[in-house]
Enzyme design. Structure first.
Site, short mmCIF file in Angstrom:
data_model
loop_
_atom_site.label_atom_id
_atom_site.label_comp_id
_atom_site.label_asym_id
_atom_site.label_seq_id
_atom_site.Cartn_x
_atom_site.Cartn_y
_atom_site.Cartn_z
CG ASP A 123 8.16 -5.17 -4.86
OD1 ASP A 123 7.26 -4.54 -4.78
OD2 ASP A 123 9.51 -4.70 -5.15
CE1 TYR B 284 6.90 2.26 -9.71
CE2 TYR B 284 5.48 1.25 -8.07
CZ TYR B 284 5.76 1.77 -9.03
OH TYR B 284 4.62 2.37 -9.83
NE ARG C 126 12.44 1.84 -1.46
CZ ARG C 126 11.26 1.16 -1.98
NH1 ARG C 126 10.30 1.49 -2.48
NH2 ARG C 126 11.21 -0.20 -1.76
CB SER D 140 3.23 -3.01 -6.73
OG SER D 140 3.63 -1.87 -6.55
CG ASN D 141 3.33 -1.44 -0.59
OD1 ASN D 141 2.66 -2.09 -0.38
ND2 ASN D 141 4.68 -1.05 -0.06
#
Lengths: 233, 233
Positions: A10, A12, A41, A122-123
Site C-alpha cells: 500500500d 499512503y 483523511r 494503491s487507491n
C-alpha cells in the site's frame, strides 16, 4: 505454506509518511491542524467506499486525487476554517509530495537486491502515485505501480486487490501484501494474499474475524517476517 | 416531478436518538465517553462498508448487531478502557433501547393520519429493529420495516436501497427516503429516490457531487417539505 514470490505495498501511510500533512495543517491553522488532517483523511476514505459500494460497475468512480480535494474542502468547512485558494494549494502540495518513512528506502533497496519482485497497489490514481514515488526517492524500485484507477473500484473491492496477482502473474497466496492500515491488511487477507500489517500507531487489531499473516511496527519487522518465511533478504 | 406515494426512514440517528448512548458512556467513563461513542459509531459503519465492498455476494456479511458489538470492543480497546461484561452489557442495552427524537412521534402519526404509506429501511438487523421500534413507541406506525439483512449488503449498495421500491411496489422516484446521515441521503439520491436530509447537527453537505432533494433540521421540516411537494399533511 506457499513460497513468497513478490511483495506488494500500500502507498499512503505505508510507504509515504503523511505526517507532514498534519504538520503543515497545524502551521496554517494553529491548534486545529490535527483535527483538520484527521477529518480530511476520514472523509477521503469514506468517499472511496461510498462511491464503490453504490456503483460496483464504477459509474460513480472519481479519481483519488479529486476525492482528496473534495474531502479537504468538506473537512475545512465543517471545522469552520476558511480555505482560500493559496492555503488549499499549500495543503494539497504537501499531500502530493510526501517523504518516505525513514527506514523504508533502505528496506526496499535490500528487498530489491534480494531479487524479490516489488510493487505498489494503491487507491491513489496513477498521476499522484507517480509524483509521490519520485518525491519519496523510490523511483525505479518497483516492478509494478498499480492503481485501482484501472478498475474504477476502491479497496476493499476484490477487483482492486486482483490487480496484484494479475500484474505479477502469481496466485495471491504467493504474494505478501503490506499495509499500515489494519482494514487494508484485513481486506487483502480476505482476498487471499499473505499479508503483513505495519502497525505503526500501535492500534488494536480490527475486529473483522480475520487476521493478517504477520504484524510488526515498521519495515524492518517486515524484513524479519520475510526472512522467517524463507526469503533470503 | 413524480407524485410522492410513500416515505421511508433510516432508523438510527434519524428516528431513534442515539445520544443516550453517549450519555451512558460518559457516565461509565467520565471524560472519555464521547470519544468512545464517536469511535464506536465510526467503526460500526466502517465494518458495514468493508464487509460489503469486499464481498458483494454477501459472503462476509455479519448482522448489524454483531458489528455493533465488534465495534464497541475495538473502540474500548483502542482508547484503553477496560470493558468488563457488565459494562459492555450496559452500553449495548442503551443502544438497543433508544428513545425517539422528541418531535418524531407526532410527525409520524400526522403522516400516518394523512394516509401516506410509511416504512423503515435500515442497516439494522430485524431483531434489533423490532426492539428499537417498540422501545421508541413506534409500534404499528410503519407498513414495512425493512432490513438490509434480507440482501446481506449494507448501504450504500444498490441492493440495499432496492428494498424500498420492492416492498412498496413503487418506483424509487415516487418514494421519499429520509435520513439524518448526509452520506445515506446521498446514497439514496444516487439510487433514484427523492430524498430529505434531516441535518440535525448542522453539518456541511457531503462533497459527493449529488444533493438530497430537500434538507431541514428536524422532522417538522420534513412535513413542510412534503406539504410543499403536494402531500396533504
Amino acid at each position: 505454506m506457499n513460497k513468497i514470490r513478490a511483495v506488494v505495498f500500500d502507498a499512503y501511510g505505508t510507504l509515504f509518511d503523511v505526517y507532514s500533512v498534519t504538520a503543515r495543517a497545524e502551521q496554517l491553522f494553529p491548534g486545529k491542524g490535527e483535527a483538520l488532517a484527521l477529518l480530511w483523511r476520514e472523509r477521503q476514505i469514506d468517499y472511496t467506499r461510498l462511491r464503490t459500494m453504490a456503483a460496483p460497475d464504477g459509474a460513480l468512480y472519481k479519481p483519488f486525487w479529486a476525492l482528496t480535494v473534495d474531502a479537504l474542502r468538506y473537512a475545512a468547512e465543517r471545522l469552520g476554517m476558511k480555505l482560500d485558494e493559496a492555503t488549499e494549494a499549500q495543503l494539497l502540495k504537501e499531500y502530493a509530495c510526501l517523504s518516505a518513512f525513514p527506514e523504508n528506502l533502505g528496506a526496499l533497496k535490500r528487498l530489491r537486491r534480494a531479487g524479490l519482485p516489488l510493487g505498489i497497489l494503491s487507491n491513489g490514481n496513477p498521476e499522484m502515485l507517480d509524483i509521490s514515488v519520485k518525491s519519496a526517492g523510490m523511483h525505479g524500485l518497483f516492478d509494478h505501480v498499480l492503481s485501482v484507477d484501472a478498475v474504477r473500484q476502491y479497496k476493499t473491492a476484490p477487483a482492486a486487490y486482483a490487480l496484484g496477482p494479475q500484474a505479477f502473474d502469481l496466485p495471491a497466496g504467493d504474494i505478501v501484501f503490506v499495509s499500515s492500515n489494519g482494514w487494508d491488511a484485513c481486506g487483502a487477507t480476505w482476498y487471499g494474499y499473505k499479508t503483513f500489517w505495519i502497525n505503526r500507531a500501535g492500534h488494536p487489531a480490527e475486529r473483522l474475524d480475520v487476521a493478517p499473516t504477520g504484524t510488526g511496527h515498521d519495515m524492518n519487522d517486515l524484513l524479519a517476517f520475510l526472512a522467517a518465511s524463507g526469503v533470503a533478504v
